[in-house]
Design a protein around this motif. Structure first.
Motif, PDB file in Angstrom:
ATOM      1  N   GLY A  33       0.797  -1.216   0.000  1.00  0.00           N
ATOM      2  CA  GLY A  33       0.000   0.000   0.000  1.00  0.00           C
ATOM      3  C   GLY A  33       0.830   1.266   0.000  1.00  0.00           C
ATOM      4  N   GLN A  34       2.157   1.132  -0.011  1.00  0.00           N
ATOM      5  CA  GLN A  34       3.023   2.303   0.027  1.00  0.00           C
ATOM      6  C   GLN A  34       3.127   2.949  -1.351  1.00  0.00           C
ATOM      7  OE1 GLN A  34       6.509   1.671   2.255  1.00  0.00           O
ATOM      8  NE2 GLN A  34       7.304   3.729   2.021  1.00  0.00           N
ATOM      9  N   GLN A  35       3.260   4.267  -1.356  1.00  0.00           N
ATOM     10  CA  GLN A  35       3.329   5.035  -2.600  1.00  0.00           C
ATOM     11  C   GLN A  35       4.739   5.574  -2.808  1.00  0.00           C
ATOM     12  OE1 GLN A  35       1.677   9.191  -2.990  1.00  0.00           O
ATOM     13  NE2 GLN A  35       0.239   8.157  -4.355  1.00  0.00           N
ATOM     14  N   PHE A  36       5.224   5.473  -4.047  1.00  0.00           N
ATOM     15  CA  PHE A  36       6.536   5.998  -4.403  1.00  0.00           C
ATOM     16  C   PHE A  36       6.391   6.901  -5.619  1.00  0.00           C
ATOM     17  CE2 PHE A  36       7.432   1.975  -2.300  1.00  0.00           C
ATOM     18  CZ  PHE A  36       8.456   2.321  -1.434  1.00  0.00           C
ATOM     19  N   LEU A  37       7.105   8.037  -5.593  1.00  0.00           N
ATOM     20  CA  LEU A  37       7.088   8.979  -6.713  1.00  0.00           C
ATOM     21  C   LEU A  37       8.417   8.891  -7.445  1.00  0.00           C
ATOM     22  CD1 LEU A  37       5.423  12.067  -4.977  1.00  0.00           C
ATOM     23  CD2 LEU A  37       4.329  10.330  -6.416  1.00  0.00           C
ATOM     24  N   VAL A  75      23.813 -14.097  -3.014  1.00  0.00           N
ATOM     25  CA  VAL A  75      22.519 -13.527  -3.412  1.00  0.00           C
ATOM     26  C   VAL A  75      22.507 -12.040  -3.085  1.00  0.00           C
ATOM     27  CG1 VAL A  75      21.271 -15.684  -3.015  1.00  0.00           C
ATOM     28  CG2 VAL A  75      21.387 -13.987  -1.175  1.00  0.00           C
ATOM     29  N   ASP A  76      21.669 -11.296  -3.809  1.00  0.00           N
ATOM     30  CA  ASP A  76      21.343  -9.941  -3.360  1.00  0.00           C
ATOM     31  C   ASP A  76      19.856  -9.898  -3.041  1.00  0.00           C
ATOM     32  OD1 ASP A  76      19.531  -8.468  -5.099  1.00  0.00           O
ATOM     33  OD2 ASP A  76      21.115  -8.060  -6.516  1.00  0.00           O
ATOM     34  N   ILE A  77      19.486  -8.986  -2.149  1.00  0.00           N
ATOM     35  CA  ILE A  77      18.100  -8.918  -1.673  1.00  0.00           C
ATOM     36  C   ILE A  77      17.383  -7.692  -2.225  1.00  0.00           C
ATOM     37  CG2 ILE A  77      18.342 -10.342   0.382  1.00  0.00           C
ATOM     38  CD1 ILE A  77      18.984  -7.873   1.979  1.00  0.00           C
ATOM     39  N   GLY A  78      17.873  -7.200  -3.390  1.00  0.00           N
ATOM     40  CA  GLY A  78      17.248  -6.048  -4.022  1.00  0.00           C
ATOM     41  C   GLY A  78      15.776  -6.287  -4.309  1.00  0.00           C
ATOM     42  N   VAL A  79      15.004  -5.283  -4.199  1.00  0.00           N
ATOM     43  CA  VAL A  79      13.554  -5.163  -4.415  1.00  0.00           C
ATOM     44  C   VAL A  79      12.722  -5.922  -3.382  1.00  0.00           C
ATOM     45  CG1 VAL A  79      12.558  -6.944  -5.990  1.00  0.00           C
ATOM     46  CG2 VAL A  79      12.086  -4.553  -6.370  1.00  0.00           C
ATOM     47  N   ILE A  80      13.102  -7.153  -3.017  1.00  0.00           N
ATOM     48  CA  ILE A  80      12.276  -7.855  -2.025  1.00  0.00           C
ATOM     49  C   ILE A  80      12.381  -7.186  -0.666  1.00  0.00           C
ATOM     50  CG2 ILE A  80      12.410 -10.040  -3.275  1.00  0.00           C
ATOM     51  CD1 ILE A  80      14.352 -11.054  -1.109  1.00  0.00           C
ATOM     52  N   ASP A  81      13.425  -6.351  -0.480  1.00  0.00           N
ATOM     53  CA  ASP A  81      13.573  -5.663   0.807  1.00  0.00           C
ATOM     54  C   ASP A  81      12.718  -4.403   0.912  1.00  0.00           C
ATOM     55  OD1 ASP A  81      15.131  -4.166  -0.956  1.00  0.00           O
ATOM     56  OD2 ASP A  81      17.024  -4.712  -0.030  1.00  0.00           O
ATOM     57  N   TRP A  82      12.000  -4.037  -0.158  1.00  0.00           N
ATOM     58  CA  TRP A  82      11.035  -2.937  -0.025  1.00  0.00           C
ATOM     59  C   TRP A  82       9.716  -3.216  -0.735  1.00  0.00           C
ATOM     60  CZ3 TRP A  82       9.319  -0.447  -4.459  1.00  0.00           C
ATOM     61  CH2 TRP A  82      10.117  -0.531  -5.606  1.00  0.00           C
ATOM     62  N   TYR A 123      23.431  -6.748   0.277  1.00  0.00           N
ATOM     63  CA  TYR A 123      22.410  -5.709   0.162  1.00  0.00           C
ATOM     64  C   TYR A 123      22.268  -5.235  -1.283  1.00  0.00           C
ATOM     65  CZ  TYR A 123      20.347  -1.081   0.125  1.00  0.00           C
ATOM     66  OH  TYR A 123      19.570   0.003  -0.197  1.00  0.00           O
ATOM     67  N   GLY A 124      21.041  -4.965  -1.665  1.00  0.00           N
ATOM     68  CA  GLY A 124      20.734  -4.312  -2.934  1.00  0.00           C
ATOM     69  C   GLY A 124      19.428  -3.575  -2.766  1.00  0.00           C
ATOM     70  N   SER A 125      19.216  -2.522  -3.536  1.00  0.00           N
ATOM     71  CA  SER A 125      17.952  -1.799  -3.417  1.00  0.00           C
ATOM     72  C   SER A 125      17.050  -2.031  -4.626  1.00  0.00           C
ATOM     73  CB  SER A 125      18.205  -0.299  -3.241  1.00  0.00           C
ATOM     74  OG  SER A 125      18.904   0.225  -4.353  1.00  0.00           O
ATOM     75  N   ASP A 126      17.614  -2.049  -5.829  1.00  0.00           N
ATOM     76  CA  ASP A 126      16.798  -2.115  -7.050  1.00  0.00           C
ATOM     77  C   ASP A 126      15.788  -0.971  -7.027  1.00  0.00           C
ATOM     78  OD1 ASP A 126      15.664  -2.850  -9.426  1.00  0.00           O
ATOM     79  OD2 ASP A 126      14.843  -4.748  -8.727  1.00  0.00           O
ATOM     80  N   ASP A 132      13.370   6.810  -3.169  1.00  0.00           N
ATOM     81  CA  ASP A 132      13.001   6.654  -1.757  1.00  0.00           C
ATOM     82  C   ASP A 132      12.937   5.185  -1.342  1.00  0.00           C
ATOM     83  OD1 ASP A 132      12.874   9.356  -1.348  1.00  0.00           O
ATOM     84  OD2 ASP A 132      10.706   9.515  -1.625  1.00  0.00           O
ATOM     85  N   ALA A 133      12.888   4.298  -2.322  1.00  0.00           N
ATOM     86  CA  ALA A 133      12.903   2.871  -2.004  1.00  0.00           C
ATOM     87  C   ALA A 133      14.207   2.483  -1.313  1.00  0.00           C
ATOM     88  CB  ALA A 133      12.715   2.044  -3.274  1.00  0.00           C
ATOM     89  N   ILE A 134      15.278   3.243  -1.553  1.00  0.00           N
ATOM     90  CA  ILE A 134      16.557   2.971  -0.900  1.00  0.00           C
ATOM     91  C   ILE A 134      16.418   3.093   0.612  1.00  0.00           C
ATOM     92  CG2 ILE A 134      18.936   3.782  -0.633  1.00  0.00           C
ATOM     93  CD1 ILE A 134      18.838   4.640  -3.583  1.00  0.00           C
ATOM     94  N   ASP A 135      15.670   4.107   1.072  1.00  0.00           N
ATOM     95  CA  ASP A 135      15.437   4.276   2.514  1.00  0.00           C
ATOM     96  C   ASP A 135      14.755   3.038   3.091  1.00  0.00           C
ATOM     97  OD1 ASP A 135      16.381   6.899   2.227  1.00  0.00           O
ATOM     98  OD2 ASP A 135      14.372   7.681   1.874  1.00  0.00           O
ATOM     99  N   ASP A 136      13.707   2.575   2.405  1.00  0.00           N
ATOM    100  CA  ASP A 136      12.941   1.427   2.897  1.00  0.00           C
ATOM    101  C   ASP A 136      13.784   0.160   2.892  1.00  0.00           C
ATOM    102  OD1 ASP A 136      10.853   3.228   2.943  1.00  0.00           O
ATOM    103  OD2 ASP A 136       9.390   1.813   2.148  1.00  0.00           O
ATOM    104  N   ALA A 137      14.592  -0.006   1.837  1.00  0.00           N
ATOM    105  CA  ALA A 137      15.420  -1.204   1.723  1.00  0.00           C
ATOM    106  C   ALA A 137      16.414  -1.290   2.884  1.00  0.00           C
ATOM    107  CB  ALA A 137      16.163  -1.200   0.389  1.00  0.00           C
ATOM    108  N   ILE A 138      17.023  -0.164   3.214  1.00  0.00           N
ATOM    109  CA  ILE A 138      17.986  -0.137   4.316  1.00  0.00           C
ATOM    110  C   ILE A 138      17.281  -0.349   5.654  1.00  0.00           C
ATOM    111  CG2 ILE A 138      19.544   1.390   5.601  1.00  0.00           C
ATOM    112  CD1 ILE A 138      20.409   2.538   2.867  1.00  0.00           C
TER     113      ILE A 138
END
Length: 335
Positions: free
Chosen positions: A65-69, A243-250, A275-278, A284-290
């Motif tokens: 339900g989170q929104q990203f711009l 492995v990297d955990i990009g995208v699944i972490d946010w 760690y990965g963010s994708d 802003d997804a980088i904040d959530d991933a971390i």
């Protein structure tokens, strides 16, 4: 006497409230102390150019339900992402473009902005010619074969068309980042990737590839989610697999991500998770991933340091001097 009893009760209640407040304060301090603030290596960053349909796109995550711009232009995307790098002590990042590097690649522009940070990768939409890859490597413009994602075109990693790229990676000692599921937002097969199938994403299909390329350095992008048991089996049988955990972490609900991550850590593979963010277009997804890693109460500080930095530093073969420099950068930024 009744008044005295009432006074005693009030005193006890006030004391309890005060003690509760103290505990909350201590808990907050402990929570801050559990946050990793050292250097970070992001194994999964994307660069865009004017061809991208994602520019300025708003994304409402149906899972959370989170929104990203999205960034409004490629220039803003670079600046906003690099600002996140500085904010979070991201000292190294594998950056791959959205389109073929044979048609021009924005990763070179990123590299010019931050040559000590950016590791240049390849596009995720198609297989680039081997001649082009060799040329880019010779020019010092190719550092990682990532994000390799032929499954968007319905091509399995076992397909004979993919094998020469594994051969090249092993020959040139180029790390490989190979994409499995998830492939974009839910329902991608009905929109931009009609040939994509979830059944194509099982990690164990890499077994023969690994056996035939024993010197190849490879990490499975998105950590093989949701095939946890397959991923554990692959990592157990083949110790060279990271492995990297990009995208699944946010992208995933936090509890689902934590359950998956804990499954890998509990199985003994915490020293091969990176760690990965994708972030795609949504910085802003980088904040959530971390935050998703820092908020994982089951991780020790040593395990967080491994996921955020140490495991990738080992995988990439960083020198002791570079590692020391990265820690100095983080310490300076944290002042």
């Amino acid at each position: 006497m009744d008044s005295f009893k009432i006074l005693c009760v009030i005193t006890v209640l006030l004391s309890a409230c005060q003690n509760t407040g103290d505990k909350t304060s201590v808990s907050d301090e402990e929570r801050m102390a559990d946050r990793y603030d050292g250097p970070i290596i992001d194994m999964h960053i994307h660069a865009v150019d004017d061809r991208s349909a994602q520019i300025g796109m708003e994304y409402n995550n149906p899972q959370t339900g989170q929104q990203f711009l999205g960034s409004k232009s490629p220039k803003e995307h670079i600046n906003e992402t690099l600002a996140k790098f500085k904010e979070h002590n991201i000292v190294k990042a594998v950056v791959s473009p959205e389109f073929s590097i044979e048609k021009g690649s924005p990763t070179e522009e990123w590299y010019n902005y931050a040559p000590e940070t950016v590791l240049m990768g390849v596009p995720w939409t198609e297989l680039v010619s081997l001649d082009t890859l060799r040329q880019k490597y010779a020019e010092g413009k190719l550092h990682v074969l990532a994000e390799m994602a032929p499954m968007y075109n319905g091509i399995l990693p076992t397909d004979e068309r993919v094998t020469p790229y594994f051969d090249l990676a092993e020959e040139l000692d180029l790390p490989v980042g190979y994409h499995l599921l998830p492939g974009g937002p839910p329902g991608a097969a009905y929109t931009f990737a009609p040939k994509l199938r979830a059944a194509q994403a099982k990690p164990l299909q890499f077994e023969e590839i690994l056996v035939s390329h024993p010197k190849m350095k490879i990490y499975i992008i998105h950590a093989g989610w949701p095939y946890l048991e397959d991923m554990k089996a692959l990592m157990y049988a083949h110790p060279q697999v990271y492995v990297d955990i990009g995208v699944i972490d946010w992208l995933l609900p936090r509890q689902e991500f934590h359950n998956y991550l804990k499954g890998l850590v509990d199985a003994g593979f915490g020293n091969r998770i990176m760690y990965g963010s994708d972030q795609m277009i949504w910085v802003d997804a980088i904040d959530d991933a971390i935050e998703s890693i820092n908020s994982a109460e089951f991780l020790t500080m040593e395990q967080k340091a491994g996921i955020f930095y140490n495991n990738a530093a080992r995988f990439l073969g960083l020198s002791e001097d570079e590692i020391m420099k990265h820690h100095e950068i983080a310490a300076h930024n944290n002042r």
